[in-house]
Design a protein around this motif. Structure first.
Motif, PDB file in Angstrom:
ATOM      1  N   TYR A 424     -11.538 -18.626 -71.351  1.00 45.32           N
ATOM      2  CA  TYR A 424     -11.885 -16.998 -70.522  1.00 45.32           C
ATOM      3  C   TYR A 424     -11.203 -16.090 -71.678  1.00 45.32           C
ATOM      4  N   ARG A 428     -12.702 -12.912 -73.405  1.00 48.31           N
ATOM      5  CA  ARG A 428     -12.451 -11.703 -73.060  1.00 48.31           C
ATOM      6  C   ARG A 428     -12.067 -10.883 -74.341  1.00 48.31           C
ATOM      7  N   LYS A 432     -13.703  -7.642 -75.750  1.00 44.88           N
ATOM      8  CA  LYS A 432     -13.058  -6.339 -75.988  1.00 44.88           C
ATOM      9  C   LYS A 432     -13.315  -5.817 -77.371  1.00 44.88           C
ATOM     10  N   LYS A 439     -17.032  -6.009 -69.303  1.00 43.08           N
ATOM     11  CA  LYS A 439     -16.940  -7.691 -69.317  1.00 43.08           C
ATOM     12  C   LYS A 439     -15.714  -8.121 -69.280  1.00 43.08           C
ATOM     13  N   ALA A 440     -14.889  -7.404 -70.209  1.00 45.73           N
ATOM     14  CA  ALA A 440     -13.467  -7.938 -70.291  1.00 45.73           C
ATOM     15  C   ALA A 440     -12.628  -7.576 -69.053  1.00 45.73           C
ATOM     16  N   ILE A 443     -13.693 -10.541 -66.586  1.00 45.47           N
ATOM     17  CA  ILE A 443     -13.078 -11.694 -66.989  1.00 45.47           C
ATOM     18  C   ILE A 443     -11.692 -11.552 -66.197  1.00 45.47           C
ATOM     19  N   ARG A 444     -10.927 -10.490 -66.334  1.00 41.34           N
ATOM     20  CA  ARG A 444      -9.500 -10.638 -65.931  1.00 41.34           C
ATOM     21  C   ARG A 444      -9.628 -10.740 -64.230  1.00 41.34           C
TER      22      ARG A 444
END
Length: 467
Positions: A424, A428, A432, A439-440, A443-444
């Motif tokens: 993951y 990410r 970035k 999207k980043a 994911i976080r």
């Protein structure tokens, strides 16, 4: 060290300076488990507390011989084996193995001797015969052999109870055949329905030992008729430990154990209310239940944050707080290597020792560790981090690196694997790089919801830890 060890002696009802019989060698006996089921949190506390005492005594330079027995024959064991359709040995072997697995997970070192009651029946019979010869025991009409409480004038010293205050309802196994309802059984005559592996031949008839005589025989056989420390849970102080004194002193004379130590009860917090842990209340937790949810070191730290004689209250919030607190210590030490030697004249070490020598005041000792962690966070002193790690190691803590602790997985609640998390993080990083910040961020957030916190480091790879 700057102070000497003082221990609360249940027999004297006060703290006393600890002076072993042999100035260089401490002999200690602790009542262990009856092995017919998995160990519970109360057992964990006993094991952790006396494991800590053994570690501290050795840190002070004593040789320690530590004995913790196993009760592998009694009514509950016989009943469970019959219910399961298996031999007593098969049942007890299985739960002894489970006990060792649980203890190993909690960082509890094995005792020097771990005698099984069934291996010491001959010694028990010899002690019973001695008591009968001295007219401190008799065989009743049922065939059982009982200890005559009123024939032993010192009875009640440990519990602080006089004979007039004692009631038959407090005793285990009251029988109409006894000369006095206060008397307790030393040898149980065999019953026809009991299996063959629950019976031994004896001069006073086929049968098996009572519970109390086991510890008297095993402790004296392995440590001598007089030794330094006898420990166990507070629930054993009466009648079990009181009866041990009566049997042992009655048979051998002398003092038996000089110092008696008892750890406090475990309580459970449910809906804001504290209550004693018990199966009947539905708030009973085995060690395995707990280790399925929490890291074993967190559980050990949770137990040690309370002074051993005080009640220990178990709740999800308390254990989560212990995890967060332990995490702060691990963050301070990072990947430091434990100092090879501690200088007990240094301020932190001296105050840690002073706390431990004050009846094992672990809350105060742990507070010294946090003072050191705060200083490390301010100064980034790697030598101090090594000293902190070495002191914590005395408690059986901080034996990993900070990163290993933060990334540890636990049982069924482990969640994402380390490989999944790294995948993951790579996704990410690519998002970035593609300037797909939505999207980043997604994911976080997804990782956070699964118990993983990401920490971006300028000029370095993204770090992560479990909540």
């Amino acid at each position: 060290m700057t102070s000497s060890l003082h221990i609360y002696n249940s027999l004297a009802r006060q703290k006393q300076a600890f002076k072993p019989i042999d100035p260089n060698h401490v002999r200690m006996y602790v009542c262990g488990m009856t092995v017919y089921d998995f160990c519970h949190l109360g057992h964990a506390r006993v094991m952790v507390v006396f494991d800590l005492l053994k570690r501290w005594l050795r840190a002070q330079g004593y040789k320690v011989t530590y004995v913790r027995n196993i009760t592998d024959i009694d009514d509950k064991i016989i009943r469970r084996a019959l219910e399961n359709g298996e031999s007593i040995r098969a049942l007890t072997d299985r739960f002894i193995a489970a006990m060792h697995e649980d203890a190993d997970a909690l960082g509890i070192e094995r005792p020097d001797h771990e005698p099984r009651a069934t291996e010491y029946v001959a010694q028990m019979q010899a002690m019973i015969q001695t008591l009968m010869t001295k007219r401190l025991a008799y065989q009743d009409d049922s065939g059982d052999v009982n200890f005559s409480v009123r024939a032993f004038p010192q009875y009640g010293r440990l519990s602080g109870k006089s004979l007039d205050e004692l009631r038959a309802g407090e005793r285990v196994g009251v029988s109409d055949s006894k000369q006095d309802p206060l008397d307790f059984v030393l040898w149980k005559r065999a019953k026809p329905e009991e299996p063959a592996d629950a019976k031994w031949d004896a001069p006073f008839g086929e049968g098996r030992p009572g519970w109390h005589i086991e510890c008297s025989a095993m402790s004296c056989a392995l440590l001598g008729n007089e030794f330094d420390i006898h420990g166990g849970g507070a629930d054993l102080q009466f009648p079990h430990h009181e009866n041990e004194i009566a049997q042992s002193v009655g048979a051998n004379g002398g003092e038996f154990a000089r110092h008696w130590m008892h750890n406090g009860f475990v309580r459970v917090e449910t809906n804001g209310q504290e209550e004693k842990m018990s199966k009947s209340l539905g708030n009973f937790f085995t060690i395995r239940d707990i280790l399925n949810v929490y890291d074993p070191e967190v559980v050990r730290f949770f137990i040690l944050r309370a002074q051993y004689r005080s009640p220990l209250t178990y709740s999800e919030a308390h254990v989560q707080d212990a995890r967060a607190s332990l995490g702060r210590l691990y963050k301070a030490i990072g990947d430091a290597v434990a100092a090879e030697q501690l200088d007990w004249s240094n301020d932190y070490e001296a105050r840690f020792a002073q706390a431990m020598n004050d009846d094992m005041n672990t809350p105060m000792a742990v507070s010294v560790l946090f003072e050191m962690a705060n200083a490390i966070n301010r100064t980034h002193d790697s030598a101090l981090a090594g000293r902190l790690k070495a002191l914590a190691n005395v408690l059986g803590l901080l034996e990993r690196t900070g990163e290993a602790f933060q990334k540890a997985t636990v049982g069924e609640q482990a969640g994402l694997s380390e490989a999944d998390i790294e995948d993951y993080i790579a996704q990410r990083a690519q998002a970035k790089a593609d300037r797909d910040f939505a999207k980043a961020d997604a994911i976080r957030q997804s990782l956070l919801e699964q118990g993983v916190v990401l920490e971006d480091v300028r000029g370095g790879p993204t770090q992560w830890r479990r909540t």
